[in-house]
Enzyme design. Sequence first.
Site, PDB file in Angstrom:
ATOM      1  N   ASP A 124     -10.528   3.080  -3.073  1.00 22.26           N
ATOM      2  CA  ASP A 124     -11.244   1.890  -2.585  1.00 22.26           C
ATOM      3  C   ASP A 124     -12.697   1.859  -3.068  1.00 22.26           C
ATOM      4  OD1 ASP A 124      -8.893   1.849  -1.193  1.00 22.26           O
ATOM      5  OD2 ASP A 124      -9.822   1.576   0.776  1.00 22.26           O
ATOM      6  N   ASP A 162       0.832  -1.202   0.000  1.00 27.08           N
ATOM      7  CA  ASP A 162       0.000   0.000   0.000  1.00 27.08           C
ATOM      8  C   ASP A 162       0.876   1.266   0.000  1.00 27.08           C
ATOM      9  OD1 ASP A 162      -2.410   1.377   0.094  1.00 27.08           O
ATOM     10  OD2 ASP A 162      -3.222   0.131   1.699  1.00 27.08           O
TER      11      ASP A 162
HETATM   12  C1  GAL Z   1      -6.175   1.181   1.625  1.00 29.49           C
HETATM   13  C2  GAL Z   1      -6.358   0.131   0.561  1.00 29.49           C
HETATM   14  C3  GAL Z   1      -7.424  -0.837   1.032  1.00 29.49           C
HETATM   15  C4  GAL Z   1      -6.985  -1.472   2.331  1.00 29.49           C
HETATM   16  C5  GAL Z   1      -6.669  -0.403   3.371  1.00 29.49           C
HETATM   17  C6  GAL Z   1      -6.041  -0.983   4.627  1.00 29.49           C
HETATM   18  O1  GAL Z   1      -5.216   2.076   1.227  1.00 29.49           O
HETATM   19  O2  GAL Z   1      -6.706   0.733  -0.650  1.00 29.49           O
HETATM   20  O3  GAL Z   1      -7.681  -1.819   0.044  1.00 29.49           O
HETATM   21  O4  GAL Z   1      -5.856  -2.259   2.095  1.00 29.49           O
HETATM   22  O5  GAL Z   1      -5.783   0.563   2.848  1.00 29.49           O
HETATM   23  O6  GAL Z   1      -5.725  -0.026   5.574  1.00 29.49           O
END
Ligand code: GAL
Length: 401
Positions: free
Chosen positions: A205, A147
């Site tokens: 997301d 991430d």
């Molecule tokens: C976001 C990501 C999500 C999930 C989340 C966890 O940045 O896009 O899919 O992984 O972080 O904190």
Amino acid sequence: MKPCLIICCFLLQVKLSPAQNTSLAPTPPMGWMSWNFFADNINEKDLKEMADAMVSSGMAKAGYNYIFIDDGWQGGRDNKNNMIADPVKFPSGIKALAKYMHDRGLKLGIYSDAAQLTCAGYTASLGFEEQDAKTFAGWDIDYLKYDYCHAPIDVETAKTRYKKMADALRNSGRDIALGICEWGPRKPWLWAASVGGQLWRTTYDIRDKWKNLSSNENAEGILDILDINAELHQYSGIGKWNDADMLVAGLYGKKGPSGDLGGIGCTDLEYQSQFSLWAIMNSPLYATNDLRNMNEATKIILLNEEVIALNQDALGKQAIRKINDSIWNVFVKPLANGDVTVAILNRSDMLQKFEIIFSQLGLMDKYEIRDLWLHKNIGKGKKWNGNVLAHETKVFRLKKI
Ligand code: GAL
């Protein structure tokens, strides 16, 4: 093509793109990801139960073979700076969990971030890339979702940080696929494969809704993500996939990450449309609902093996959106055996009648038409006409006759 020519082309390709390992994700990964159902409230018991349900529901047989642990597993670092799992959530440790998955023919994915902290505020990998990659390899991990929260916004830093982890994984002694997750602002489709990623998220997301009704670009629903991802077909191919984020089938507006920002839930027909569209766009298929308690409608969607076959097709071509107006989206996706997929989405809020003459899509032959949601051949010819419900996606497989 002569065999020697095939080998030469293959060698040339390997030489031209040393960073990219197409064998780690020869088809889009499929599985279940913990984030949208549990957020960071995960533990080994629940993940094992999800794996058991993936097997007993028939999903594993249909091709879903990954359990992806998302954010929230981390318990900091030990006195040698090795990452450790939260001992309360994972009392047996991650290696034992990987063994549990492997014993059932499944794989295990894990999550980290290219900064000091993850999005949910847990320990991340910046400055420890090689050490963490070796730790993951030692745990027998098969996939890393990496991430980008708390990292600088410029693209050069992103490339450097992702390459660092890709190299570290390659030197870790184990085959570990890399999913790049910087959500699209730095156009990862232009560089993610060359720094060593097998797939890359193209959007923020997904929320559990048909479309975004607010001005917040972070509040994307199915249609919003479709409109970004559909335009990126040229960047996708074998071993390098556009990742349109998780499937929301079966969540029904549950509270949690997908329920935030207006994620009020979708109808089963909308979930079915998402599944069809993600499948033909060669997005990874990650379910994220509670596999232990699925209703029939959700099972029918997630277990449609004829639609899954389009996603996993060996030719690896993402569908092209040939018609895109305010009502109709029509996609065409060629398949390895010479068949062609035609998918028709009614974006409007009313049932609509439609006629498509296949030659308008460049499909000049006569075809046997199979409806992959009805699971039957519905006619032969050079066109199709009929009704499409609001937000429905018809998926046809055409065989030349
Ligand atoms: C976001 C990501 C999500 C999930 C989340 C966890 O940045 O896009 O899919 O992984 O972080 O904190």
